[in-house]
Design an enzyme around this catalytic site. Structure first.
Site, PDB file in Angstrom:
ATOM      1  N   PRO A  10       0.789  -1.236   0.000  1.00  0.00           N
ATOM      2  CA  PRO A  10       0.000   0.000   0.000  1.00  0.00           C
ATOM      3  C   PRO A  10       0.821   1.286   0.000  1.00  0.00           C
ATOM      4  O   PRO A  10       1.852   1.382   0.664  1.00  0.00           O
ATOM      5  CB  PRO A  10      -0.837  -0.101   1.285  1.00  0.00           C
ATOM      6  CG  PRO A  10      -0.227  -1.192   2.080  1.00  0.00           C
ATOM      7  CD  PRO A  10       0.462  -2.106   1.127  1.00  0.00           C
ATOM      8  N   ASN A  11       0.316   2.228  -0.753  1.00  0.00           N
ATOM      9  CA  ASN A  11       0.824   3.601  -0.861  1.00  0.00           C
ATOM     10  C   ASN A  11       2.116   3.728  -1.659  1.00  0.00           C
ATOM     11  O   ASN A  11       2.554   4.838  -1.942  1.00  0.00           O
ATOM     12  CB  ASN A  11       0.994   4.239   0.525  1.00  0.00           C
ATOM     13  CG  ASN A  11      -0.326   4.365   1.251  1.00  0.00           C
ATOM     14  OD1 ASN A  11      -1.287   4.863   0.678  1.00  0.00           O
ATOM     15  ND2 ASN A  11      -0.390   3.888   2.481  1.00  0.00           N
ATOM     16  N   ARG A  18       5.643  12.645  -2.789  1.00  0.00           N
ATOM     17  CA  ARG A  18       5.804  13.301  -1.480  1.00  0.00           C
ATOM     18  C   ARG A  18       6.894  12.593  -0.693  1.00  0.00           C
ATOM     19  O   ARG A  18       7.308  11.488  -1.045  1.00  0.00           O
ATOM     20  CB  ARG A  18       4.486  13.246  -0.685  1.00  0.00           C
ATOM     21  CG  ARG A  18       3.539  14.402  -1.025  1.00  0.00           C
ATOM     22  CD  ARG A  18       2.218  14.246  -0.334  1.00  0.00           C
ATOM     23  NE  ARG A  18       1.397  13.263  -1.033  1.00  0.00           N
ATOM     24  CZ  ARG A  18       0.626  12.347  -0.441  1.00  0.00           C
ATOM     25  NH1 ARG A  18       0.561  12.265   0.859  1.00  0.00           N
ATOM     26  NH2 ARG A  18      -0.084  11.497  -1.146  1.00  0.00           N
ATOM     27  N   TYR A  23      11.676   8.620   1.110  1.00  0.00           N
ATOM     28  CA  TYR A  23      11.515   7.547   0.121  1.00  0.00           C
ATOM     29  C   TYR A  23      12.252   7.796  -1.203  1.00  0.00           C
ATOM     30  O   TYR A  23      12.184   6.964  -2.107  1.00  0.00           O
ATOM     31  CB  TYR A  23      10.017   7.335  -0.154  1.00  0.00           C
ATOM     32  CG  TYR A  23       9.249   6.894   1.073  1.00  0.00           C
ATOM     33  CD1 TYR A  23       9.566   5.703   1.714  1.00  0.00           C
ATOM     34  CD2 TYR A  23       8.217   7.669   1.600  1.00  0.00           C
ATOM     35  CE1 TYR A  23       8.873   5.290   2.842  1.00  0.00           C
ATOM     36  CE2 TYR A  23       7.505   7.258   2.722  1.00  0.00           C
ATOM     37  CZ  TYR A  23       7.847   6.068   3.338  1.00  0.00           C
ATOM     38  OH  TYR A  23       7.153   5.660   4.446  1.00  0.00           O
ATOM     39  N   ASN A  75       8.017  -5.615  -1.006  1.00  0.00           N
ATOM     40  CA  ASN A  75       7.962  -4.483  -0.082  1.00  0.00           C
ATOM     41  C   ASN A  75       6.505  -4.407   0.365  1.00  0.00           C
ATOM     42  O   ASN A  75       5.662  -3.872  -0.358  1.00  0.00           O
ATOM     43  CB  ASN A  75       8.391  -3.188  -0.766  1.00  0.00           C
ATOM     44  CG  ASN A  75       8.360  -2.007   0.213  1.00  0.00           C
ATOM     45  OD1 ASN A  75       7.782  -2.106   1.295  1.00  0.00           O
ATOM     46  ND2 ASN A  75       8.978  -0.897  -0.172  1.00  0.00           N
ATOM     47  N   ALA A  78       3.163  -0.743   4.830  1.00  0.00           N
ATOM     48  CA  ALA A  78       2.802  -0.779   6.251  1.00  0.00           C
ATOM     49  C   ALA A  78       2.294  -2.146   6.708  1.00  0.00           C
ATOM     50  O   ALA A  78       2.291  -2.436   7.911  1.00  0.00           O
ATOM     51  CB  ALA A  78       1.765   0.305   6.547  1.00  0.00           C
ATOM     52  N   GLU A  99      12.565  -9.463   1.632  1.00  0.00           N
ATOM     53  CA  GLU A  99      11.784  -8.277   2.008  1.00  0.00           C
ATOM     54  C   GLU A  99      12.646  -7.033   1.789  1.00  0.00           C
ATOM     55  O   GLU A  99      13.806  -7.005   2.205  1.00  0.00           O
ATOM     56  CB  GLU A  99      11.394  -8.404   3.489  1.00  0.00           C
ATOM     57  CG  GLU A  99      10.577  -7.248   4.012  1.00  0.00           C
ATOM     58  CD  GLU A  99      10.325  -7.374   5.529  1.00  0.00           C
ATOM     59  OE1 GLU A  99      10.295  -8.504   6.063  1.00  0.00           O
ATOM     60  OE2 GLU A  99      10.195  -6.324   6.164  1.00  0.00           O
ATOM     61  N   HIS A 101      12.749  -2.643   1.927  1.00  0.00           N
ATOM     62  CA  HIS A 101      12.165  -1.345   2.300  1.00  0.00           C
ATOM     63  C   HIS A 101      13.075  -0.234   1.821  1.00  0.00           C
ATOM     64  O   HIS A 101      14.299  -0.327   1.967  1.00  0.00           O
ATOM     65  CB  HIS A 101      11.980  -1.240   3.816  1.00  0.00           C
ATOM     66  CG  HIS A 101      11.031  -2.257   4.321  1.00  0.00           C
ATOM     67  ND1 HIS A 101       9.672  -2.114   4.197  1.00  0.00           N
ATOM     68  CD2 HIS A 101      11.240  -3.466   4.880  1.00  0.00           C
ATOM     69  CE1 HIS A 101       9.082  -3.198   4.679  1.00  0.00           C
ATOM     70  NE2 HIS A 101      10.015  -4.035   5.098  1.00  0.00           N
ATOM     71  N   ARG A 108      13.296   5.262  12.256  1.00  0.00           N
ATOM     72  CA  ARG A 108      11.997   5.943  12.176  1.00  0.00           C
ATOM     73  C   ARG A 108      11.160   5.651  13.430  1.00  0.00           C
ATOM     74  O   ARG A 108      11.709   5.340  14.471  1.00  0.00           O
ATOM     75  CB  ARG A 108      11.285   5.498  10.890  1.00  0.00           C
ATOM     76  CG  ARG A 108      12.129   5.787   9.631  1.00  0.00           C
ATOM     77  CD  ARG A 108      11.380   5.485   8.367  1.00  0.00           C
ATOM     78  NE  ARG A 108      10.205   6.340   8.233  1.00  0.00           N
ATOM     79  CZ  ARG A 108       9.212   6.115   7.363  1.00  0.00           C
ATOM     80  NH1 ARG A 108       9.272   5.078   6.561  1.00  0.00           N
ATOM     81  NH2 ARG A 108       8.187   6.929   7.302  1.00  0.00           N
TER      82      ARG A 108
HETATM   83  O1  CA2 Z   1      10.379   2.113   3.586  1.00  0.00           O
HETATM   84  C1  CA2 Z   1       9.543   1.415   2.996  1.00  0.00           C
HETATM   85  O2  CA2 Z   1       9.746   0.935   1.884  1.00  0.00           O
HETATM   86  C2  CA2 Z   1       8.157   1.192   3.636  1.00  0.00           C
HETATM   87  O3  CA2 Z   1       7.749  -0.130   3.326  1.00  0.00           O
HETATM   88  C3  CA2 Z   1       7.219   2.192   3.017  1.00  0.00           C
HETATM   89  C4  CA2 Z   1       5.809   2.177   3.630  1.00  0.00           C
HETATM   90  C5  CA2 Z   1       5.886   2.282   5.155  1.00  0.00           C
HETATM   91  O4  CA2 Z   1       4.602   2.121   5.711  1.00  0.00           O
HETATM   92  C6  CA2 Z   1       6.819   1.206   5.741  1.00  0.00           C
HETATM   93  O5  CA2 Z   1       6.880   1.387   7.138  1.00  0.00           O
HETATM   94  C7  CA2 Z   1       8.208   1.329   5.139  1.00  0.00           C
HETATM   95  C8  CA2 Z   1       4.947   3.359   3.165  1.00  0.00           C
HETATM   96  C9  CA2 Z   1       5.058   3.723   1.741  1.00  0.00           C
HETATM   97  C10 CA2 Z   1       4.383   5.050   1.545  1.00  0.00           C
HETATM   98  O6  CA2 Z   1       5.005   5.695   0.482  1.00  0.00           O
HETATM   99  C11 CA2 Z   1       4.675   6.974   0.228  1.00  0.00           C
HETATM  100  C12 CA2 Z   1       5.467   7.617  -0.674  1.00  0.00           C
HETATM  101  C13 CA2 Z   1       5.209   8.939  -0.988  1.00  0.00           C
HETATM  102  C14 CA2 Z   1       4.144   9.586  -0.431  1.00  0.00           C
HETATM  103  C15 CA2 Z   1       3.345   8.929   0.480  1.00  0.00           C
HETATM  104  C16 CA2 Z   1       3.598   7.619   0.797  1.00  0.00           C
END
Ligand code: CA2
Length: 146
Positions: A10-11, A18, A23, A75, A78, A99, A101, A108
């Site tokens: 997700p996301n 953003r 990221y 990946n 969340a 896995e 990330h 974090r």
């Molecule tokens: O660091 C990672 O790859 C995560 O899997 C990314 C997830 C986060 O919930 C994990 O804890 C770590 C979230 C990805 C959200 O990505 C966004 C990117 C830009 C704007 C909003 C969200």
């Protein structure tokens, strides 16, 4: 030809829009393109998938063996921190899973430093940005081609 499935949770479809300080600036499409080029260099076929829905991710894991994939890079977003359903799917599929990330989970919020997925994976790569996917692909192809 060896086939590897890449699953994004997700996301991650929002990458590049953003929070670049966390990221990076690449979009998921950029990462996909890069990884597909690297896979082609290894002579590997890649299937790149993203979903915001837990059940769709589980279906892709279940289906991987029958569809002829030899390994999975995931990946889980969340879901990493609480999805026992994805964990169970990985532990039942019988394929090597790595896995990945983008961000350093340990630098974090505290809840991010726990992965319920990592114990059923071959390994976890975090904090290396998009290079983490490349590193996972390198390791899988090295193990699968030997
Ligand atoms: O660091 C990672 O790859 C995560 O899997 C990314 C997830 C986060 O919930 C994990 O804890 C770590 C979230 C990805 C959200 O990505 C966004 C990117 C830009 C704007 C909003 C969200």
């Amino acid at each position: 030809m060896i086939k590897i499935r890449v699953i994004n949770g997700p996301n991650l479809n929002l990458l590049g829009t953003r929070e670049p300080e966390i990221y990076g600036t690449l979009s998921l499409q950029d990462i996909q393109k890069r990884l597909e080029e690297e896979a082609a260099g290894y002579g590997i076929e890649l299937d790149f998938f993203q979903s915001n829905h837990e059940g769709d991710i589980i279906d892709k894991i279940h289906d991987a063996r029958a569809a002829g994939f030899s390994g999975i890079i995931i990946n889980p977003g969340a879901f990493t921190h609480y999805s026992y359903a994805i964990r169970d799917a990985i532990s039942s599929v019988g394929l090597p899973v790595i896995e990945v990330h983008l961000s350093n989970l340990h630098a974090r919020e505290e809840f991010r430093s726990r992965s319920v997925i990592a114990p059923v994976c071959k390994g976890q790569i975090c904090g290396l940005g998009a290079d983490g996917y490349s590193a996972a692909l390198y390791v899988l192809q090295r193990r699968l081609q030997s």
